[in-house]
Design a protein around this motif. Structure first.
Motif, PDB file in Angstrom:
ATOM      1  N   SER A 106       0.830  -1.205   0.000  1.00  0.00           N
ATOM      2  CA  SER A 106       0.000   0.000   0.000  1.00  0.00           C
ATOM      3  C   SER A 106       0.860   1.249   0.000  1.00  0.00           C
ATOM      4  O   SER A 106       0.591   2.203  -0.733  1.00  0.00           O
ATOM      5  CB  SER A 106      -0.918   0.016   1.216  1.00  0.00           C
ATOM      6  OG  SER A 106      -1.662  -1.162   1.284  1.00  0.00           O
ATOM      7  N   LYS A 137       3.865   1.606  -1.093  1.00  0.00           N
ATOM      8  CA  LYS A 137       4.515   1.777  -2.394  1.00  0.00           C
ATOM      9  C   LYS A 137       3.552   2.363  -3.411  1.00  0.00           C
ATOM     10  O   LYS A 137       3.886   3.243  -4.192  1.00  0.00           O
ATOM     11  CB  LYS A 137       5.015   0.420  -2.886  1.00  0.00           C
ATOM     12  CG  LYS A 137       6.417   0.466  -3.359  1.00  0.00           C
ATOM     13  CD  LYS A 137       6.921  -0.887  -3.703  1.00  0.00           C
ATOM     14  CE  LYS A 137       8.156  -0.695  -4.567  1.00  0.00           C
ATOM     15  NZ  LYS A 137       8.543  -1.928  -5.196  1.00  0.00           N
ATOM     16  N   GLN A 138       2.309   1.856  -3.391  1.00  0.00           N
ATOM     17  CA  GLN A 138       1.324   2.361  -4.343  1.00  0.00           C
ATOM     18  C   GLN A 138       1.086   3.849  -4.093  1.00  0.00           C
ATOM     19  O   GLN A 138       0.974   4.646  -5.023  1.00  0.00           O
ATOM     20  CB  GLN A 138       0.024   1.580  -4.207  1.00  0.00           C
ATOM     21  CG  GLN A 138      -0.935   1.866  -5.330  1.00  0.00           C
ATOM     22  CD  GLN A 138      -2.177   1.000  -5.253  1.00  0.00           C
ATOM     23  OE1 GLN A 138      -3.212   1.427  -4.792  1.00  0.00           O
ATOM     24  NE2 GLN A 138      -2.061  -0.225  -5.705  1.00  0.00           N
ATOM     25  N   GLY A 139       1.039   4.217  -2.803  1.00  0.00           N
ATOM     26  CA  GLY A 139       0.849   5.626  -2.483  1.00  0.00           C
ATOM     27  C   GLY A 139       1.976   6.479  -3.032  1.00  0.00           C
ATOM     28  O   GLY A 139       1.752   7.549  -3.604  1.00  0.00           O
ATOM     29  N   TRP A 190       3.923   5.814  -5.582  1.00  0.00           N
ATOM     30  CA  TRP A 190       3.814   5.892  -7.041  1.00  0.00           C
ATOM     31  C   TRP A 190       2.769   6.915  -7.462  1.00  0.00           C
ATOM     32  O   TRP A 190       2.944   7.672  -8.398  1.00  0.00           O
ATOM     33  CB  TRP A 190       3.485   4.524  -7.644  1.00  0.00           C
ATOM     34  CG  TRP A 190       4.709   3.727  -7.940  1.00  0.00           C
ATOM     35  CD1 TRP A 190       5.158   2.623  -7.287  1.00  0.00           C
ATOM     36  CD2 TRP A 190       5.666   3.999  -8.958  1.00  0.00           C
ATOM     37  NE1 TRP A 190       6.333   2.190  -7.840  1.00  0.00           N
ATOM     38  CE2 TRP A 190       6.669   3.009  -8.869  1.00  0.00           C
ATOM     39  CE3 TRP A 190       5.773   4.969  -9.960  1.00  0.00           C
ATOM     40  CZ2 TRP A 190       7.766   2.962  -9.729  1.00  0.00           C
ATOM     41  CZ3 TRP A 190       6.862   4.937 -10.819  1.00  0.00           C
ATOM     42  CH2 TRP A 190       7.840   3.938 -10.692  1.00  0.00           C
TER      43      TRP A 190
END
Lengths: 242, 202, 540
Positions: free
Chosen positions: A26, A28-30, A32
């Protein structure tokens, strides 16, 4: 802190996530998603630059001759190397080797500082010559060079806008407006990046990361690579494609 | 029903983007091409990632109604498997163990030699960029410089930023940002570079 | 589907909830609980709405008289421009863009997904403070040089004016930052924190709407950021990018500005449509018609909204080719919106409709947004826009969609989710009375403005031709009705807080997941993470 190393050496994840991996994915997605916003922000600048470059090519051509390709190339090499050392910093954290990680991260910060020092020399040189954005511009020689360049152009390449030599001389400082805004905003991000890397370096040195949990290092790394990416595009556009 | 709506909306989106650029003559073929392309791509990803062909083969085998075409389909599935996951046989076993220990699920770590390799590629790319800039290709100057820069950028994204080994969503997120940036360039340029021309009729 | 509800265990004791979980002002200011953050946003947004509303009343009061003698001698043409700018800046950046996502998105998104909190709770709190910081910076211009460029900051005037443009754009930039961080949080929450069994096809339509909104926030707001930064650089350094004297193109500013601001209006409207989906389904006691179509049309609106920004610039000097391109695509963006409208009406058909206050607001939305949307299509036609641009027709159009649309849904949402937020019921009669005044007042205020625009009255004008005066006066009286209506709504809220009846977990009989949690919810939203087995609108 949501993720803290407890006495038994394990990391605990925040309560609303299922496990550490869930939290890592999560986070990492944030990061990105945030990088996308950075790309769009700088992208706007690139769009404006490309449009004006097509419209007023002589100004941009002559202007780029005032940029020191050697210093720009060195800065490119410095940033690429710093991306490499940043990746190493993450690698050593993944392998539970904080000492090597700290070395790699400190090298990254040094590269960032080198970049800023070289940039300082470039800026001070230009400010000294009066090659600054519009309001404070003071370098008639540049404007004359633009006029000379247009006069030397074959007539079929002249658009109505470019043919108006007096106007082109007047608006010539536009080039340095772009130069300072683009490299300035980028430089600002280099400084922010260096501070963020310092933050994770300190945390690494204090043993607050490990192979189970190194998310902040990776997040900062992603930010730093974006800063490098932007320079990879900025360098040829400003320094080389005159 | 879902698929009909989905493709309908794709169609509208493509029409919006392509017709203004390619005009009403070339536009429709481009739109149809893009729609076909996305249908094929969609189907491939359904086969490769959601295993619809696998399930179909399994169903047919269970009811024994496969017929002569079944071996062909199985061959196709194997080929796709081989293309998507080299060494997939080993991964299947490893995956079963990992399912139970999510916390200790290992993240993919890129080895240092790969990083060094990428660094060398990037440095070489910089040399090429500067060298190529000494030659004047005219209008192609910008294009070539951007091309080299994009190749360098891809290496940074794939390896330093780990996108090659990351899940699909992060790639989609990055790609969409880039796509919308292209939109901004395209539409602004479409205005600025058609200022001079007056449209008299269609 | 066999199961009737999204099932979980209901805790009957409501003594420990998020409101009394920890006491003291510091526990609120340092909270990372998304529900408390939502309540703090609500208080800020209602306050800013009050201020922006006062500016609106001042504007309409000034427009009561066509000549230069206004009801208050302080209002000179310069002051009028300032009031007009503040009304726009406050309403757009401080009220409507954060509006529904910050209040309802923050509170409800995790609960509707069965999660304990958003993905990044501390970032959520940071977003709130960044928002307040931006509002403070922008608001500080009231005490510095004021601002008179209009909320659109068009160049070259914004470069030359002596008002506090740099502070204003800095404030807007900061609020944009908060918007980005909120959108980021919501996207990751929707992707990663759904309860077991809750696929993307089972999430409520409100979540779909917020998800689509968050995508727009991530992709569009950065371009506003760079635009405002460049405007600041233009003023401070004379960079020359937007100033024609220095070689710049003022129309490029408009391209960059509207690349954000058009998707921004969909940031304003999409969450409102999400609320309407919830209200109509609940108060018709019927499964929403065309769940998939509404969900995908939210995404379609988000995507196509990026392709249409030039319809704000038909007469700015943009090329004809670009004008045609933007005109055609703009008409296409009405299609997904119409899909939603037909689906809502079909939901009500043969449903068991109850006209409680929230439902009145939802039906009001249907009516007013349709008018606003249709007049938008008229404006999309370049031939019509040449006459209507910068007249009161445009003003009426966007007020119909933003106030008649978003604000109606916002108020309806407040009355609907009030029991969930605070554990008490509002007085429904007060709610309905507020609706009558707001709905009537709204039409009295803004319908005449369509006529005024068609008659040619320009917008943002301090003085106007006396022939326009009668309709202007009707419009001003309407603004008093709206103001009174919102005061009644505020009274209903305060009455509910102070003396409202205790609410059960599910007073409206709705089927979405947030109504399975107690009213108000406990700190962790659910005692145990629910497992979702059915869709969100299974009424029969």
């Amino acid at each position: 802190m949501s993720t803290v190393k407890t006495e038994d050496g394990h990391f605990h994840h925040a309560h609303h996530f299922k496990n550490l991996n869930h939290q890592y994915d999560s986070a990492k997605q944030g990061v990105w998603l945030f990088m996308v916003t950075e790309i769009l922000m700088f992208g706007g600048l690139f769009v404006a630059y490309l449009i004006y470059k097509s419209l007023y090519a002589p100004i941009f051509h002559v202007g780029s001759t005032y940029l020191d390709v050697k210093m720009g190339s060195i800065n490119t090499v410095v940033l690429i190397t710093s991306s490499f050392t940043m990746a190493l910093g993450i690698y050593f954290n993944q392998k539970n080797k904080p000492k090597q990680a700290v070395i790699a991260l400190v090298l990254t910060i040094l590269c960032a500082l080198t970049f800023m020092v070289i940039k300082y020399f470039e800026y001070s040189h230009k400010i000294h010559l009066g090659l600054v954005p519009g309001k404070y511009f003071n370098n008639p020689e540049f404007q004359q060079k633009v006029a000379d360049f247009i006069n030397a152009m074959p007539i079929e390449n002249l658009t109505p806008a470019i043919s108006d030599i007096n106007n082109m001389k007047k608006i010539a400082p536009l080039y340095f407006g772009f130069y300072f805004v683009m490299t300035g905003l980028h430089g600002f991000h280099v400084v922010i990046g260096a501070l963020l890397i310092l933050w994770v370096t300190i945390k690494t040195a204090r043993g607050q990361f490990g192979s189970e949990y190194y998310t902040p290092v990776e997040g900062v790394g992603l930010f730093w690579h974006i800063v490098d990416l932007i320079w990879i595009y900025l360098f040829p556009l400003l320094y080389l494609v005159g | 029903m879902d698929l009909v709506i989905q493709y309908g909306l794709y169609g509208i989106a493509y029409a919006c983007i392509f017709v203004p650029f390619f005009g009403f003559g070339l536009g429709p073929p481009v739109v149809i091409g893009a729609a076909l392309g996305s249908f094929i791509g969609n189907t491939y990803s359904l086969i490769a990632q959601q295993g619809i062909l696998k399930n179909f083969i399994k169903d047919k085998k269970e009811t024994g109604s496969g017929g002569p075409i079944l071996p062909l389909l199985e061959g196709a599935q194997k080929a796709i498997d081989g293309f998507e996951n080299p060494g997939s046989a080993m991964k299947v076993e490893a995956h079963h163990e990992e399912e139970h220990n999510h916390d200790s699920e290992k993240h993919h770590i890129i080895p240092i030699p790969v990083y060094v390799g990428v660094l060398l590629v990037l440095l070489l790319g910089t040399v090429i960029t500067v060298a190529v800039a000494q030659v004047d290709f005219g209008a192609m100057n910008t294009v070539i410089a951007m091309l080299v820069a994009t190749i360098k950028a891809s290496f940074v994204l794939a390896f330093f930023m780990h996108l090659k080994y990351d899940n699909l969503m992060n790639r989609v997120i990055f790609g969409s940002g880039f796509f919308f940036l292209m939109l901004l360039i395209a539409f602004s340029a479409a205005d600025i570079f058609t200022r001079a021309s007056v449209i008299k009729a269609f | 589907m066999a199961h009737a509800t999204q099932s979980t265990t209901i805790v009957t004791s409501t003594e420990d909830n998020y409101l009394n979980h920890e006491k003291g002002i510091w526990s609120w200011l340092s909270t990372v609980d998304h529900k408390r953050i939502a309540v703090m946003y609500l208080i800020s947004i209602l306050t800013f709405f009050l201020v922006g509303g006062i500016f609106a009343l001042l504007l309409r009061g000034a427009l009561f008289n066509s000549g230069e003698n206004k009801f208050w001698s302080y209002i000179t043409p310069e002051v009028y421009n300032q009031f007009m700018s503040y009304h726009g800046i406050i309403m757009v950046f401080m009220v409507i863009v954060p509006g529904i996502p910050a209040v309802f998105g923050n509170f409800l998104l995790p609960v509707m997904l069965g999660a304990k909190d958003v993905a990044f709770p501390r970032l959520n709190l940071a977003s709130y403070y960044i928002y307040l910081l931006g509002a403070t910076i922008a608001g500080s211009t009231l005490f510095l040089g004021k601002i008179d460029t209009g909320w659109t900051f068009y160049t070259p005037y914004s470069i030359k004016t002596s008002t506090s443009v740099i502070m204003a754009v800095l404030g807007a930039f900061t609020m944009g930052m908060a918007s980005i961080l909120t959108g980021l949080n919501f996207i990751v929450t929707t992707h990663k924190l759904r309860a077991p069994g809750q696929t993307m096809n089972k999430i409520p339509l409100f979540v779909w709407a917020i998800y689509a909104t968050s995508i727009i926030q991530i992709l569009a707001t950065p371009v506003l950021g760079i635009t405002l930064l460049l405007l600041g650089a233009e003023r401070a350094l004379g960079v020359g990018i937007f100033d024609p004297n220095l070689g710049g193109d003022p129309v490029l500013f408009q391209h960059f500005f509207w690349f954000y601001s058009h998707p921004a209006v969909y940031i304003m409207v999409l969450p409102a449509m999400g609320i309407v989906s919830e209200l109509i389904s609940t108060f018709s006691r019927k499964t929403i018609f065309g769940y998939t179509a509404i969900a995908y049309s939210s995404l379609a609106i988000a995507a196509v909204s990026f392709l249409v920004w030039g319809h704000h610039m038909f007469v700015s000097g943009q090329s004809e080719f670009a004008g045609i391109m933007f005109s055609v695509i703009t008409m296409l963006v009405g299609v997904p919106t119409a899909i939603k409208l037909f689906n809502w009406i079909s939901t009500m058909y043969k449903g068991s409709v109850r006209l409680d206050a929230p439902m009145l607001y939802a039906i009001g939305f249907l009516f007013l947004f349709t008018i606003g949307g249709l007049t938008g299509v008229w404006l999309a036609a370049t031939g019509m826009d040449v006459h209507f641009h910068d007249t009161y027709f445009v003003v009426a159009h966007f007020h119909y969609v933003m106030v008649g649309g978003t604000l109606m849904a916002f108020t309806g949402g407040i009355f609907f989710w009030f029991p969930k937020f605070f554990g008490k019921m509002t007085n429904d009669t007060l709610g309905r009375i507020s609706w009558v005044f707001i709905f009537t007042g709204f039409n009295v205020t803004f319908f005449p403005q369509f006529i005024l625009g068609a008659m040619g009255m320009p917008r943002r004008y301090f003085e106007y031709h006396p022939a326009y005066e009668p309709l202007n006066q009707i419009s001003t009286v309407g603004s008093w009705l709206i103001g009174f209506g919102f005061l009644v709504a505020l009274a209903a809220i305060i009455h509910g807080l102070v003396a409202g009846q205790k609410a059960s977990a599910n007073p409206w009989g709705s089927k979405t997941l947030e109504w399975q949690a107690p009213s108000p919810p406990p700190h962790d939203n659910f005692p145990i993470t629910p497992t979702v087995t059915a869709g969100p609108y299974e009424y029969r």
